[in-house]
Scaffold this active site. Structure first.
Site, mmCIF file in Angstrom:
data_model
loop_
_atom_site.group_PDB
_atom_site.id
_atom_site.type_symbol
_atom_site.label_atom_id
_atom_site.label_comp_id
_atom_site.label_asym_id
_atom_site.label_seq_id
_atom_site.Cartn_x
_atom_site.Cartn_y
_atom_site.Cartn_z
ATOM 1 N N LYS A 51 71.061 19.094 37.200
ATOM 2 C CA LYS A 51 70.813 18.755 38.603
ATOM 3 C C LYS A 51 71.008 19.958 39.506
ATOM 4 O O LYS A 51 70.350 20.064 40.532
ATOM 5 C CB LYS A 51 71.722 17.610 39.043
ATOM 6 N N LYS A 98 64.941 5.993 38.212
ATOM 7 C CA LYS A 98 64.876 5.834 39.667
ATOM 8 C C LYS A 98 64.272 7.082 40.286
ATOM 9 O O LYS A 98 63.611 7.042 41.302
ATOM 10 C CB LYS A 98 66.281 5.674 40.254
ATOM 11 N N LYS A 156 61.696 9.275 30.423
ATOM 12 C CA LYS A 156 62.447 8.047 30.600
ATOM 13 C C LYS A 156 62.022 7.370 31.909
ATOM 14 O O LYS A 156 61.768 8.049 32.902
ATOM 15 C CB LYS A 156 63.927 8.431 30.675
HETATM 16 P P1 ADP Z 1 68.132 6.304 36.729
HETATM 17 O O1 ADP Z 1 67.722 7.189 35.595
HETATM 18 O O2 ADP Z 1 67.158 5.243 36.999
HETATM 19 O O3 ADP Z 1 68.554 7.064 37.956
HETATM 20 P P2 ADP Z 1 70.864 5.990 36.217
HETATM 21 O O4 ADP Z 1 70.932 7.360 35.627
HETATM 22 O O5 ADP Z 1 71.481 5.755 37.572
HETATM 23 O O6 ADP Z 1 69.373 5.515 36.258
HETATM 24 O O7 ADP Z 1 71.442 4.983 35.169
HETATM 25 C C1 ADP Z 1 71.994 3.745 35.473
HETATM 26 C C2 ADP Z 1 72.168 3.026 34.162
HETATM 27 O O8 ADP Z 1 70.893 2.550 33.669
HETATM 28 C C3 ADP Z 1 72.755 3.894 33.051
HETATM 29 O O9 ADP Z 1 73.668 3.122 32.287
HETATM 30 C C4 ADP Z 1 71.564 4.269 32.200
HETATM 31 O O10 ADP Z 1 71.915 4.486 30.842
HETATM 32 C C5 ADP Z 1 70.643 3.038 32.356
HETATM 33 N N1 ADP Z 1 69.231 3.436 32.292
HETATM 34 C C6 ADP Z 1 68.582 4.200 33.202
HETATM 35 N N2 ADP Z 1 67.295 4.388 32.838
HETATM 36 C C7 ADP Z 1 67.128 3.736 31.671
HETATM 37 C C8 ADP Z 1 66.015 3.562 30.796
HETATM 38 N N3 ADP Z 1 64.824 4.079 31.070
HETATM 39 N N4 ADP Z 1 66.197 2.837 29.674
HETATM 40 C C9 ADP Z 1 67.393 2.292 29.397
HETATM 41 N N5 ADP Z 1 68.480 2.420 30.180
HETATM 42 C C10 ADP Z 1 68.363 3.130 31.304
#
Ligand code: ADP
Ligand code: TRP
Length: 350
Positions: free
Chosen positions: A136, A220, A217
């Site tokens: 980041k 958000k 992946k």
């Molecule tokens: P994002 O990548 O959407 O910003 P975060 O990093 O805030 O999400 O993750 C919040 C939770 O959701 C974490 O426990 C993460 O492992 C899970 N998570 C986020 N994206 C995925 C995904 N594409 N598949 C499965 N779990 C996910």
């Protein structure tokens, strides 16, 4: 609707430094959600469902990690709105406020109080080594100091509640290891104070990929809007996104994540929604169009009740705010107790 005031068992004597049994209370599980964007299908399948699904077996704490949302450039009004939206969605997905704790991190000041004490237990090099910080910080011009200390705040979140288990995805594993290292060091230097947490990998832990770029992946931030199914997407948007999902030039449906990642992603999503294995499900469909139709139906079947419940709850934001205030209040006693123990141990007069 008014929230009830059932409390979690307050902190017992902390379990042994090896993360031993939780004493008189049950296993305590905790997770935090960062209000940095709209929640999506990956969050639901990878994070929300695993913790909501065990709330009648384990003491469950979910908090909206709004302080963490400030570690990267942010818009104040958006963070505030997303915090309420995510809290409402947690209730809509079935988190039971009578049973579990749901609150906003910044409404429980002990998070930041403990954060400072743990900063005094963490090395600069340790924080600097975190992969997420490296990723980041290279993406941003003005790196906030809080981005470096983010994992220390996360350790405080976890240790504050004498947490036994933290359901985490792979990306958070290193942060959890840091929390364990900090807890172990603090306990060794200042006397037994914190419960040793452990990572709990969800029983099934699908990694949902971006529908328009299955090498990325679903997320958000960083993934495409067209390839991300948000929990509040209306049915026609879900349909469009799934129908435009990238597949591959083949014609038959088969599960091969390496060579056919787009189709594999659809099969994994389907399996996560309806049960069964991706390989087994592949045999049920003769064309991509058929498979996509089934995915639309399955995802819509999963999201529809959540969306409807969200609409209902969103009509009464006062209720959601009361649940959150009540959650912070119920969490307070245990949190104060932990901070008191830590302050005494580290040498502060209290
Ligand atoms: P994002 O990548 O959407 O910003 P975060 O990093 O805030 O999400 O993750 C919040 C939770 O959701 C974490 O426990 C993460 O492992 C899970 N998570 C986020 N994206 C995925 C995904 N594409 N598949 C499965 N779990 C996910
Ligand atoms: N760092 C987590 C994320 O990026 C959110 C989070 C903050 C968290 N504090 C936590 C998760 C404590 C588990 C436990 O998704």
């Amino acid at each position: 609707m008014t929230p009830t005031t059932a409390t979690l068992t307050t902190n017992p004597a902390p379990a042994g430094a090896g993360g031993g049994p939780a004493g008189a209370r049950g296993i305590r599980r905790l997770t935090g959600l960062k209000p940095t964007g709209h929640l999506h299908l990956g969050n639901l399948l990878g994070a929300i469902r695993p913790i909501v699904g065990t709330q009648y077996r384990a003491e469950t704490i979910v908090f909206l990690a709004d302080l963490h949302a400030l570690t990267v450039p942010h818009e104040p009004a958006r963070v505030r709105a997303l915090t309420l939206e995510q809290a409402t969605l947690m209730l809509a997905t079935g988190l039971d406020p009578d049973r579990s704790l749901l609150y906003v991190q910044s409404q429980l000041p002990q998070h930041t109080e403990l954060h400072y004490l743990l900063e005094c237990t963490t090395g600069y090099g340790e924080a600097h080594r975190m992969i997420q910080f490296r990723e980041k910080s290279t993406a941003e011009q003005q790196v906030r100091l809080s981005l470096l200390s983010y994992p220390v705040l996360m350790a405080a979140d976890i240790l504050l509640h004498d947490t036994d288990e933290v359901p985490v995805g792979n990306d958070q594993n290193q942060h959890l290891e840091l929390a364990r290292a900090v807890a172990g060091r603090f306990n060794a230097q200042y006397g037994q104070t914190f419960t040793m947490p452990r990572a709990a990998l969800p029983e099934v832990s699908p990694r949902v990929m971006d529908l328009s770029d299955p090498a990325r992946k679903m997320g958000k931030t960083g993934s495409s809007d067209a390839g991300t199914i948000f929990l509040l997407d209306p049915p026609e948007v879900i349909r469009r996104k799934v129908q435009r999902a990238v597949t591959d030039p083949g014609r038959t449906v088969g599960y091969d994540p390496r060579r056919r990642p787009g189709v594999a992603n659809l099969l994994e999503i389907l399996a996560a929604c309806v049960g069964g294995s991706p390989t087994g499900l592949a045999a049920d469909y003769r064309s991509y169009a058929q498979l996509k139709g089934a995915v639309v139906e399955a995802v819509e079947g999963l999201l529809r009740p959540i969306r409807l419940r969200h609409t209902e709850l969103a009509r009464d934001p006062g209720y959601v705010r009361r649940v959150l205030a009540d959650g912070a209040e119920r969490a307070r006693e245990g949190a104060e107790d932990t901070v008191y123990r830590a302050k005494r141990a580290i040498g502060l007069l209290c």
